[in-house]
Write an enzyme that holds these catalytic residues in place. Sequence first.
Site, PDB file in Angstrom:
ATOM      1  N   ASP A   1      39.596  38.371  35.230  1.00  0.00           N
ATOM      2  CA  ASP A   1      39.506  39.656  35.915  1.00  0.00           C
ATOM      3  C   ASP A   1      40.831  40.403  35.798  1.00  0.00           C
ATOM      4  O   ASP A   1      41.900  39.808  35.723  1.00  0.00           O
ATOM      5  CB  ASP A   1      39.152  39.452  37.391  1.00  0.00           C
ATOM      6  CG  ASP A   1      37.672  39.167  37.594  1.00  0.00           C
ATOM      7  OD1 ASP A   1      36.875  40.093  37.374  1.00  0.00           O
ATOM      8  OD2 ASP A   1      37.322  38.018  37.951  1.00  0.00           O
ATOM      9  N   ASP A   2      40.748  41.745  35.846  1.00  0.00           N
ATOM     10  CA  ASP A   2      41.950  42.560  35.730  1.00  0.00           C
ATOM     11  C   ASP A   2      42.651  42.763  37.059  1.00  0.00           C
ATOM     12  O   ASP A   2      43.757  43.294  37.099  1.00  0.00           O
ATOM     13  CB  ASP A   2      41.592  43.935  35.133  1.00  0.00           C
ATOM     14  CG  ASP A   2      41.203  43.820  33.668  1.00  0.00           C
ATOM     15  OD1 ASP A   2      41.715  42.920  32.997  1.00  0.00           O
ATOM     16  OD2 ASP A   2      40.391  44.643  33.212  1.00  0.00           O
TER      17      ASP A   2
ATOM     18  N   CYS B   1      41.903  53.391  25.620  1.00  0.00           N
ATOM     19  CA  CYS B   1      41.787  51.938  25.451  1.00  0.00           C
ATOM     20  C   CYS B   1      41.817  51.519  23.991  1.00  0.00           C
ATOM     21  O   CYS B   1      42.014  50.341  23.686  1.00  0.00           O
ATOM     22  CB  CYS B   1      40.509  51.446  26.117  1.00  0.00           C
ATOM     23  SG  CYS B   1      40.759  51.046  27.849  1.00  0.00           S
TER      24      CYS B   1
ATOM     25  N   LYS C   1      45.100  49.809  23.126  1.00  0.00           N
ATOM     26  CA  LYS C   1      45.516  48.590  23.819  1.00  0.00           C
ATOM     27  C   LYS C   1      45.823  47.461  22.832  1.00  0.00           C
ATOM     28  O   LYS C   1      45.341  47.446  21.698  1.00  0.00           O
ATOM     29  CB  LYS C   1      44.418  48.131  24.796  1.00  0.00           C
ATOM     30  CG  LYS C   1      44.322  49.012  26.037  1.00  0.00           C
ATOM     31  CD  LYS C   1      43.340  48.447  27.030  1.00  0.00           C
ATOM     32  CE  LYS C   1      43.288  49.297  28.291  1.00  0.00           C
ATOM     33  NZ  LYS C   1      44.503  49.200  29.085  1.00  0.00           N
TER      34      LYS C   1
ATOM     35  N   ASP D   1      46.718  49.954  35.546  1.00  0.00           N
ATOM     36  CA  ASP D   1      46.250  50.335  34.209  1.00  0.00           C
ATOM     37  C   ASP D   1      46.903  51.648  33.809  1.00  0.00           C
ATOM     38  O   ASP D   1      47.216  52.483  34.671  1.00  0.00           O
ATOM     39  CB  ASP D   1      44.733  50.488  34.174  1.00  0.00           C
ATOM     40  CG  ASP D   1      44.143  50.046  32.839  1.00  0.00           C
ATOM     41  OD1 ASP D   1      44.819  50.237  31.804  1.00  0.00           O
ATOM     42  OD2 ASP D   1      43.025  49.514  32.834  1.00  0.00           O
TER      43      ASP D   1
ATOM     44  N   ASP E   1      38.540  48.975  37.885  1.00  0.00           N
ATOM     45  CA  ASP E   1      38.820  47.579  38.254  1.00  0.00           C
ATOM     46  C   ASP E   1      38.551  47.340  39.739  1.00  0.00           C
ATOM     47  O   ASP E   1      38.076  46.269  40.131  1.00  0.00           O
ATOM     48  CB  ASP E   1      40.271  47.223  37.930  1.00  0.00           C
ATOM     49  CG  ASP E   1      40.532  47.145  36.435  1.00  0.00           C
ATOM     50  OD1 ASP E   1      39.587  46.847  35.690  1.00  0.00           O
ATOM     51  OD2 ASP E   1      41.679  47.388  36.018  1.00  0.00           O
TER      52      ASP E   1
ATOM     53  N   ASP F   1      34.185  46.119  34.586  1.00  0.00           N
ATOM     54  CA  ASP F   1      34.072  47.426  33.953  1.00  0.00           C
ATOM     55  C   ASP F   1      34.317  47.250  32.462  1.00  0.00           C
ATOM     56  O   ASP F   1      35.150  46.454  32.035  1.00  0.00           O
ATOM     57  CB  ASP F   1      35.030  48.449  34.568  1.00  0.00           C
ATOM     58  CG  ASP F   1      36.488  48.047  34.496  1.00  0.00           C
ATOM     59  OD1 ASP F   1      36.779  46.839  34.475  1.00  0.00           O
ATOM     60  OD2 ASP F   1      37.348  48.948  34.459  1.00  0.00           O
TER      61      ASP F   1
ATOM     62  N   GLY G   1      55.058  57.204  43.091  1.00  0.00           N
ATOM     63  CA  GLY G   1      54.921  57.119  41.649  1.00  0.00           C
ATOM     64  C   GLY G   1      56.263  57.081  40.961  1.00  0.00           C
ATOM     65  O   GLY G   1      57.324  57.054  41.598  1.00  0.00           O
ATOM     66  N   HIS G   2      56.204  57.081  39.644  1.00  0.00           N
ATOM     67  CA  HIS G   2      57.403  57.045  38.817  1.00  0.00           C
ATOM     68  C   HIS G   2      57.132  57.882  37.574  1.00  0.00           C
ATOM     69  O   HIS G   2      56.019  57.889  37.045  1.00  0.00           O
ATOM     70  CB  HIS G   2      57.732  55.604  38.409  1.00  0.00           C
ATOM     71  CG  HIS G   2      58.924  55.502  37.506  1.00  0.00           C
ATOM     72  ND1 HIS G   2      60.219  55.590  37.959  1.00  0.00           N
ATOM     73  CD2 HIS G   2      59.001  55.337  36.163  1.00  0.00           C
ATOM     74  CE1 HIS G   2      61.048  55.474  36.927  1.00  0.00           C
ATOM     75  NE2 HIS G   2      60.327  55.322  35.824  1.00  0.00           N
TER      76      HIS G   2
END
Length: 719
Positions: A430-431, A400, A403, A447, A470, A605, A520-521
């Site tokens: 909020d996320d 983080c 960020k 995230d 989250d 969080d 996923g990727h």
Amino acid sequence: MHTPPLPLTRDLVLIGGGHTHALLLRKWGMNPLPGARVTVINPGPTAPYSGMLPGFVAGHYKRQELDIDLVKLARFAGARVILGSVEGIDTTQREVLVPGRPPVAFDVASVNVGITSDMPSMPGFAEHAVPAKPLGPFAARWAAHLEGSDPTSVIVIGGGVAGVELVMAMAHALKAKGRAAQVTLIDNGPALTATKPKAAATIRRAMSDLGIDVIEQIAITRIAQDHVELEDGRQIPAAFVTGAAGARAYDWVAATRLDLHDGYVRVNEYLQSSDPAIFAAGDCAHLTENPRPKAGVYAVREAPILFDNLRAALGAGKMRRYVPQKDYLKLISLGGKSALAERLGTSLSGPLMWNWKNHIDQKFMNKFRDLPKMRPAALPREHAAGLQEALGDKPMCGGCGAKVGRSALQSALRTLPAPMRADVTALPGDDAALLKTGNARQVITSDHLRSFTTDPALMTRIAAVHALGDIWAMGAAPQAATATIILPRMSAELQHRTMTEIMKTANEVIREAGAEIVGGHSSLGDEMTIGFTLTGLCEDDPITLAGGHAGDVLLLTKPLGSGVLMAAEMAGQADGASVATAFRQMIQPQHAAARSLRGAHAMTDVTGFGLAGHLQGMCEASSCGATLDLEAVPVMNGALELSRQGVRSTIYNDNRAIAPDLPSGGRADLLFDPQTAGGLLAAVDANEADALLRELNQAGYPAAIIGHLTNKPGLRLQN
């Protein structure tokens, strides 16, 4: 033209952080092999230097003075460090087995795990004694025993050099404390056979002067709680028993299918085992061509040979033969600050020899305390204005700490139109967003984290717990997840290995939280980044930032400081023990905490914007303010000291601007520290706060009550 990083093509795995591997890592840091990914696996973040053990036991050194910090050393070497006890090597699959994580694949491996002095075959040893190796458990038990004041009795089993050094150190320490003690050395054969008669006589006089009883050529039948029983029926009082005899290889080595000699890995003159891709050095190895006794001097002198031979096995250079010296200087501590030096039959003893030994030991340890400063690559002579300022004077943080600032993100989001769909509700601040599908209510969030550790499994565990925060903070039950993975450039084989580690770990964490990975990727880039998109189901109304009331008590479930610690670790400033503790706190999942806090009025969080930033968001959404008890805010080990030294995460200044009225300096600065996989911050009814805190603590969370919400807007500290 931009030159991309060179791809990784081979895995070198170092098993154990012994003297040979420590020196090799230092040398690797100054001359790395492009294309090789280096991993070191060790039970803990430090490796003790055995040469200073007697001095520590005697009280001449502090515990931390013995430790080689493997976390710092690995960062210097560009290696990933895995903290865990190896339980085997699968020589067929080319994998190292470590409990609690996916296997670690290798192309070339090296073993430098030392030996153990545990004596499982001796009745009562496991229950009532502590082996002198490994050092960690022994040091803790000895320190606790030394704190007593009552008369005591100590027994050391083993009359070799290690045993006599240990028993004299223990006798000296007890005498220095003025504590009455009966100290005994026991050996089932003659003691001191590794030294010449003159040196042995000097050592025996030193033991006699310290009041040590020496019992030789008699076997121990069993160890009881308060005594040791000999085969002639004698019972020697014993409040503390340790063993420096019976040195043996670790049990897992026997299952490797490598050729062994009395349990030790047989190696040729190139330090190669019977499997040419696996090397071994130090006490765990048996030199087939030139057998030698177990002594640290050989491990140290093997390091440059092993360095060259591992590089050759990885594809660079030629193998070199290791030819051990026939004799070596023995420096034996005599309890106090006195030592004996012996070589080629000649011996000298006294304080001058201890000073010499101390000089040699400190010189060795200084190699790791004062790692060379490697200069960063110079900027091109011609470059655009502002490039130096944009780079800054320290590495860019991961997690983080990397960020984008809160103000930049919020201003960009404010330019977006409100959702037009009736089944999508954006929750300000909020996320996560709320989705409605029929009668079901979902929350959705995404995230991702720039890695701050090169261990894919550890980074995945942290990233998954971080993303799940989250969902937990909304009071939802995790449902489904997709993964987004960026790997640094590497060969197809290493891609496969790394993705296997990542996805096995991700599946474990996500499934433990009650959700499933559904896809996923992945792509290649300059560095590793791991992220997740998650959905969660809400049985009740989601917990948002907007439900707080004046008078609510603020609960925080995890300590602060991960941003400072990770920034310091990347710069080689944090001690390994603090970093390891921070990792353990970051990977602690919070589903149990979320269940306890499901009745919270408001919750979030604590992540990239720091405690102050996330609390400010709660206050703004709830139209209230907050008062914090700064001293009650829990912090991670080492974080406060680093913060006081001026260590800051990349995003710190942006976070500081969120609450400019709060004071600066000391503990207050950690309120703006970006947290990765940080704790839940909940506003709860004041009447329920104490019971909730007890429930959280009983569940294993280092939670604390840190303040309360008020009617007056803004953040302030309690007077």
